[in-house]
Design a protein around this motif. Structure first.
Motif, PDB file in Angstrom:
ATOM      1  N   GLY A 226       0.693  -1.317  -0.011  1.00  0.00           N
ATOM      2  CA  GLY A 226      -0.086  -0.056  -0.051  1.00  0.00           C
ATOM      3  C   GLY A 226       0.914   1.230  -0.032  1.00  0.00           C
ATOM      4  N   ASP A 227       0.630   2.020   0.908  1.00  0.00           N
ATOM      5  CA  ASP A 227       1.335   3.439   1.234  1.00  0.00           C
ATOM      6  C   ASP A 227       2.802   3.138   1.881  1.00  0.00           C
ATOM      7  OD1 ASP A 227      -0.338   5.039  -0.356  1.00  0.00           O
ATOM      8  OD2 ASP A 227      -1.503   5.385   1.628  1.00  0.00           O
ATOM      9  N   LEU A 228       3.115   1.695   2.557  1.00  0.00           N
ATOM     10  CA  LEU A 228       4.320   1.828   3.198  1.00  0.00           C
ATOM     11  C   LEU A 228       5.391   1.294   2.184  1.00  0.00           C
ATOM     12  CD1 LEU A 228       2.722   0.277   6.278  1.00  0.00           C
ATOM     13  CD2 LEU A 228       3.143   2.499   5.937  1.00  0.00           C
ATOM     14  N   HIS A 229       6.336   1.825   2.399  1.00  0.00           N
ATOM     15  CA  HIS A 229       7.765   1.482   1.680  1.00  0.00           C
ATOM     16  C   HIS A 229       8.640   0.746   2.603  1.00  0.00           C
ATOM     17  CE1 HIS A 229      10.659   1.182  -1.460  1.00  0.00           C
ATOM     18  NE2 HIS A 229      11.624   1.642  -0.840  1.00  0.00           N
ATOM     19  N   ILE A 230       8.876  -0.532   2.567  1.00  0.00           N
ATOM     20  CA  ILE A 230       9.865  -1.022   3.761  1.00  0.00           C
ATOM     21  C   ILE A 230      11.436  -1.228   3.021  1.00  0.00           C
ATOM     22  CG2 ILE A 230      10.564  -3.111   5.194  1.00  0.00           C
ATOM     23  CD1 ILE A 230       7.360  -3.213   4.890  1.00  0.00           C
ATOM     24  N   GLU A 231      12.378  -0.573   3.482  1.00  0.00           N
ATOM     25  CA  GLU A 231      13.829  -0.539   3.017  1.00  0.00           C
ATOM     26  C   GLU A 231      14.797  -1.290   3.716  1.00  0.00           C
ATOM     27  OE1 GLU A 231      17.086   2.943   2.798  1.00  0.00           O
ATOM     28  OE2 GLU A 231      14.893   3.443   2.646  1.00  0.00           O
ATOM     29  N   HIS A 232      15.403  -2.309   2.839  1.00  0.00           N
ATOM     30  CA  HIS A 232      16.368  -3.044   3.361  1.00  0.00           C
ATOM     31  C   HIS A 232      16.395  -3.582   4.777  1.00  0.00           C
ATOM     32  CE1 HIS A 232      20.341  -4.718   2.713  1.00  0.00           C
ATOM     33  NE2 HIS A 232      20.748  -4.547   3.739  1.00  0.00           N
ATOM     34  N   PRO A 233      15.492  -4.901   4.994  1.00  0.00           N
ATOM     35  CA  PRO A 233      15.593  -5.460   6.277  1.00  0.00           C
ATOM     36  C   PRO A 233      16.836  -6.049   6.381  1.00  0.00           C
ATOM     37  CG  PRO A 233      13.615  -5.795   4.955  1.00  0.00           C
ATOM     38  CD  PRO A 233      14.580  -5.161   4.057  1.00  0.00           C
ATOM     39  N   TRP A 234      17.512  -6.140   7.539  1.00  0.00           N
ATOM     40  CA  TRP A 234      18.849  -7.006   7.721  1.00  0.00           C
ATOM     41  C   TRP A 234      18.866  -7.058   9.314  1.00  0.00           C
ATOM     42  CZ3 TRP A 234      23.314  -5.058  10.462  1.00  0.00           C
ATOM     43  CH2 TRP A 234      23.084  -3.806  11.148  1.00  0.00           C
ATOM     44  N   SER A 235      20.074  -7.963   9.589  1.00  0.00           N
ATOM     45  CA  SER A 235      20.210  -8.409  10.713  1.00  0.00           C
ATOM     46  C   SER A 235      21.727  -8.817  10.687  1.00  0.00           C
ATOM     47  CB  SER A 235      19.503  -9.835  11.367  1.00  0.00           C
ATOM     48  OG  SER A 235      19.756 -10.179  12.577  1.00  0.00           O
TER      49      SER A 235
ATOM     50  N   PRO B 229      21.826 -16.406  21.774  1.00  0.00           N
ATOM     51  CA  PRO B 229      20.287 -16.847  21.865  1.00  0.00           C
ATOM     52  C   PRO B 229      19.365 -15.896  21.187  1.00  0.00           C
ATOM     53  CG  PRO B 229      20.726 -16.100  23.946  1.00  0.00           C
ATOM     54  CD  PRO B 229      21.918 -16.140  23.190  1.00  0.00           C
ATOM     55  N   THR B 230      19.784 -14.651  20.976  1.00  0.00           N
ATOM     56  CA  THR B 230      19.000 -13.615  20.502  1.00  0.00           C
ATOM     57  C   THR B 230      19.763 -12.696  19.487  1.00  0.00           C
ATOM     58  OG1 THR B 230      19.959 -11.834  21.901  1.00  0.00           O
ATOM     59  CG2 THR B 230      18.116 -12.943  22.664  1.00  0.00           C
ATOM     60  N   ALA B 231      18.820 -11.942  18.570  1.00  0.00           N
ATOM     61  CA  ALA B 231      19.382 -11.180  17.608  1.00  0.00           C
ATOM     62  C   ALA B 231      18.427 -10.140  17.344  1.00  0.00           C
ATOM     63  CB  ALA B 231      19.443 -12.120  16.132  1.00  0.00           C
ATOM     64  N   ALA B 232      18.766  -9.074  16.315  1.00  0.00           N
ATOM     65  CA  ALA B 232      17.640  -8.006  16.224  1.00  0.00           C
ATOM     66  C   ALA B 232      17.582  -7.943  14.441  1.00  0.00           C
ATOM     67  CB  ALA B 232      18.085  -6.897  16.825  1.00  0.00           C
ATOM     68  N   ALA B 233      16.469  -7.549  14.128  1.00  0.00           N
ATOM     69  CA  ALA B 233      16.143  -7.265  12.805  1.00  0.00           C
ATOM     70  C   ALA B 233      16.004  -5.634  12.652  1.00  0.00           C
ATOM     71  CB  ALA B 233      14.988  -7.772  12.317  1.00  0.00           C
ATOM     72  N   TYR B 234      16.623  -5.153  11.468  1.00  0.00           N
ATOM     73  CA  TYR B 234      16.411  -3.630  11.405  1.00  0.00           C
ATOM     74  C   TYR B 234      15.795  -3.363  10.010  1.00  0.00           C
ATOM     75  CZ  TYR B 234      20.042  -4.015  15.081  1.00  0.00           C
ATOM     76  OH  TYR B 234      20.554  -4.453  16.357  1.00  0.00           O
ATOM     77  N   PHE B 235      15.292  -2.202   9.738  1.00  0.00           N
ATOM     78  CA  PHE B 235      14.743  -1.723   8.542  1.00  0.00           C
ATOM     79  C   PHE B 235      14.363  -0.249   8.569  1.00  0.00           C
ATOM     80  CE2 PHE B 235      11.847  -4.351  10.992  1.00  0.00           C
ATOM     81  CZ  PHE B 235      10.708  -3.607  10.927  1.00  0.00           C
ATOM     82  N   VAL B 236      13.849   0.231   7.582  1.00  0.00           N
ATOM     83  CA  VAL B 236      13.338   1.601   7.502  1.00  0.00           C
ATOM     84  C   VAL B 236      11.676   1.555   6.802  1.00  0.00           C
ATOM     85  CG1 VAL B 236      13.203   3.928   6.986  1.00  0.00           C
ATOM     86  CG2 VAL B 236      15.422   2.802   7.646  1.00  0.00           C
TER      87      VAL B 236
END
Length: 157
Positions: free
Chosen positions: A27-36, A44-51
């Motif tokens: 829709g109107d959302l644009h998701i840019e470069h998801p990475w971890s 045991p953990t990690a994080a995911a980042y994006f804009v």
């Protein structure tokens, strides 16, 4: 360099850039470069980042996320409180109309608990983002040893 070699090089560079810079539209959302970031073997953990850019005229909210790569995914943020940086869970993240929400180191991020396997550089894993208005959006998260160039300045601030 001949024209053929030049065109081949341009094509290869374009393909390589496309592999590392993933973008998604919902829709109107644009998701840019998801990475971890690649984590140590015993992490045991990690994080995911994006804009998330909201190109629309009404706000939306990210309500949560899930992935088969982890037992649980939660929305988190880093906050400066009482002279310390602390991480805390948040129930939702607002994506303002005409604005954006950055999920970056030392800010909002999707925290991944109880990883099902080590996340290795060059691999990808699916992540479903649950938005209030845009609905569920499936993205592929690229695992990298280092933050992408556009995110490195955020870590130094």
């Amino acid at each position: 360099m001949t024209l053929t070699k030049s065109l081949l090089l341009t094509t290869l560079l374009t393909c390589a850039w496309g592999v590392s810079a993933q973008e998604y539209q919902a829709g109107d959302l644009h998701i840019e470069h998801p990475w971890s970031r690649e984590m140590p073997t015993n992490a045991p953990t990690a994080a995911a980042y994006f804009v998330v850019h909201n190109q629309g005229t009404s706000a939306d909210r990210l309500l949560g996320a899930d992935t088969p790569a982890a037992g649980k995914a939660e929305l988190h943020e880093h906050v400066h409180k009482d002279g310390l940086m602390k991480m805390q869970q948040v129930q939702a993240v607002d994506i303002p109309a005409g604005g954006e929400a950055a999920f970056a180191s030392m800010g909002y991020h999707v925290m991944l608990f109880n990883l099902t396997q080590q996340l290795r550089d060059g691999e990808r894993f699916p992540l479903t983002l649950h938005f209030e208005k845009a609905g569920d959006v499936k993205v592929e998260v690229a695992v990298q040893k280092e933050a992408p160039a556009e995110h490195k300045h955020e870590q130094q601030n």
